[in-house]
Scaffold this active site. Sequence first.
Site, PDB file in Angstrom:
ATOM      1  N   PHE A 107      42.422 -15.273  38.062  1.00 44.65           N
ATOM      2  CA  PHE A 107      43.189 -16.528  37.449  1.00 44.65           C
ATOM      3  C   PHE A 107      42.946 -16.243  35.468  1.00 44.65           C
ATOM      4  CE2 PHE A 107      41.885 -20.850  36.602  1.00 44.65           C
ATOM      5  CZ  PHE A 107      43.040 -21.359  36.045  1.00 44.65           C
TER       6      PHE A 107
ATOM      7  N   GLU B   9      33.188 -12.491  42.018  1.00 44.91           N
ATOM      8  CA  GLU B   9      33.333 -13.440  42.769  1.00 44.91           C
ATOM      9  C   GLU B   9      33.579 -15.119  42.555  1.00 44.91           C
ATOM     10  OE1 GLU B   9      35.213 -12.540  46.065  1.00 44.91           O
ATOM     11  OE2 GLU B   9      35.181 -11.089  45.370  1.00 44.91           O
TER      12      GLU B   9
ATOM     13  N   THR C   9      29.796 -19.021  33.484  1.00 44.66           N
ATOM     14  CA  THR C   9      29.787 -20.443  34.378  1.00 44.66           C
ATOM     15  C   THR C   9      29.103 -21.395  33.893  1.00 44.66           C
ATOM     16  OG1 THR C   9      30.660 -21.675  35.573  1.00 44.66           O
ATOM     17  CG2 THR C   9      29.126 -19.296  36.271  1.00 44.66           C
ATOM     18  N   ASP C  10      29.633 -22.992  33.469  1.00 43.56           N
ATOM     19  CA  ASP C  10      28.721 -23.922  33.578  1.00 43.56           C
ATOM     20  C   ASP C  10      27.578 -23.732  34.572  1.00 43.56           C
ATOM     21  OD1 ASP C  10      30.382 -25.079  35.240  1.00 43.56           O
ATOM     22  OD2 ASP C  10      30.851 -26.682  34.198  1.00 43.56           O
ATOM     23  N   GLU C  11      28.262 -23.442  36.047  1.00 42.19           N
ATOM     24  CA  GLU C  11      27.627 -23.375  37.102  1.00 42.19           C
ATOM     25  C   GLU C  11      25.266 -23.172  36.889  1.00 42.19           C
ATOM     26  OE1 GLU C  11      29.046 -23.678  40.948  1.00 42.19           O
ATOM     27  OE2 GLU C  11      30.777 -23.417  40.132  1.00 42.19           O
TER      28      GLU C  11
ATOM     29  N   TYR D  87      26.766 -18.042  44.707  1.00 40.21           N
ATOM     30  CA  TYR D  87      27.615 -17.509  43.531  1.00 40.21           C
ATOM     31  C   TYR D  87      27.105 -17.762  42.486  1.00 40.21           C
ATOM     32  CZ  TYR D  87      31.307 -18.409  39.919  1.00 40.21           C
ATOM     33  OH  TYR D  87      31.280 -18.954  38.730  1.00 40.21           O
TER      34      TYR D  87
ATOM     35  N   LYS E 293      25.286 -15.494  38.902  1.00 37.84           N
ATOM     36  CA  LYS E 293      26.253 -15.489  38.242  1.00 37.84           C
ATOM     37  C   LYS E 293      24.710 -15.630  37.212  1.00 37.84           C
ATOM     38  CE  LYS E 293      29.820 -15.689  35.887  1.00 37.84           C
ATOM     39  NZ  LYS E 293      30.403 -14.347  35.714  1.00 37.84           N
TER      40      LYS E 293
ATOM     41  N   ARG F  58      33.316 -33.286  37.365  1.00 41.32           N
ATOM     42  CA  ARG F  58      33.591 -32.225  36.493  1.00 41.32           C
ATOM     43  C   ARG F  58      33.892 -31.826  35.185  1.00 41.32           C
ATOM     44  NH1 ARG F  58      30.168 -31.207  39.577  1.00 41.32           N
ATOM     45  NH2 ARG F  58      30.032 -29.847  41.204  1.00 41.32           N
TER      46      ARG F  58
END
Length: 328
Positions: free
Chosen positions: A13, A84, A125-127, A151, A155, A215
């Site tokens: 994406f 992923e 990612t912010d995660e 996930y 990361k 979010r």
Amino acid sequence: MSQELLITGGAGFIASNFIRHLLKNTTNRITNIDALTYAGNQENMNGFAESENYRFFHGDISQTETLDSVFDRTYDVIINFAAESHVDRSIENAKRFIETNINGTHALLGKVLEGKAGKMIQVSTDEVYGSLNELDAAFTEQHCLSPNNPYSASKAGADLLVRSFFETYKLPLIITRCSNNYGPYQHPEKFVPKIIYNALNNKKIPLYGDGLNIRDWLYVEDHCRAIYMIMNNGKSGEIYNIGGNYEKTNIELIRTILNYLGKGDDLISYVSDRKGHDRRYAIDSTKVKKQLGWEPNVSFDVGIKQTIDWYINNEKWISNALSRSELS
């Protein structure tokens, strides 16, 4: 001056949108490697091969032989999008996430260490920061890493590897961390396209828990512009947060899309909350704004309408993406 770029995960994406941005606005030479898993869509790359500045390798960055074939030249920059990224899938089985997100990143760092690339941008990612409470200040680059699902843990592990290679070997490495992206070419298992697809087909839209998880939403083209600016002007060893500065609860987001499509709340189906579901993400982008002059150009109201219209006009793309997902 043209640069030699390696884009990993370029059928995905964000990366496919980034390649589209490069082909439209630069003369850079682009090598794209993607494993073409269910989320790596061949159709996302339509038109790329028409450019003489583009080439594609089908392969997994964690596989040595495949990666060696890609490094038949020295790259000015590697931009590592390959990942992923679906939380629910990581909860079901984390193995693929470790292989791609950690082992794949390690393999690329090895190539930078060998002198096969002048710089590497790690797209994160912010995660990795974990979860915020409603009144907490937004994540800055100084926040500790506190991932809450497999996930985000994979990361975070990759980010720590990148940091360690910078500190140990003084390699030219940069980490970017973005908030939730939305826009064209996003796999329909993700939240925004799933809402759109289900609403268009009068299917129930699953909503975890009480629907009040928050979010920060970032239009993908704005993210691509930020990465390009960081690639050219960012400082080695730095982390740059990239946020859309537009927080919405999940229920608000669903209702925004339903209202645009003329649908009602009867399509919303509350389901049991998922494991490791972070309550709120919010990104403080002050650093990239002050140091590099980046600002998001696309407001959420404009971006979400453009996104909905794209999915309305690309039903075949959605059907093909869902078919691949079912086969994975």
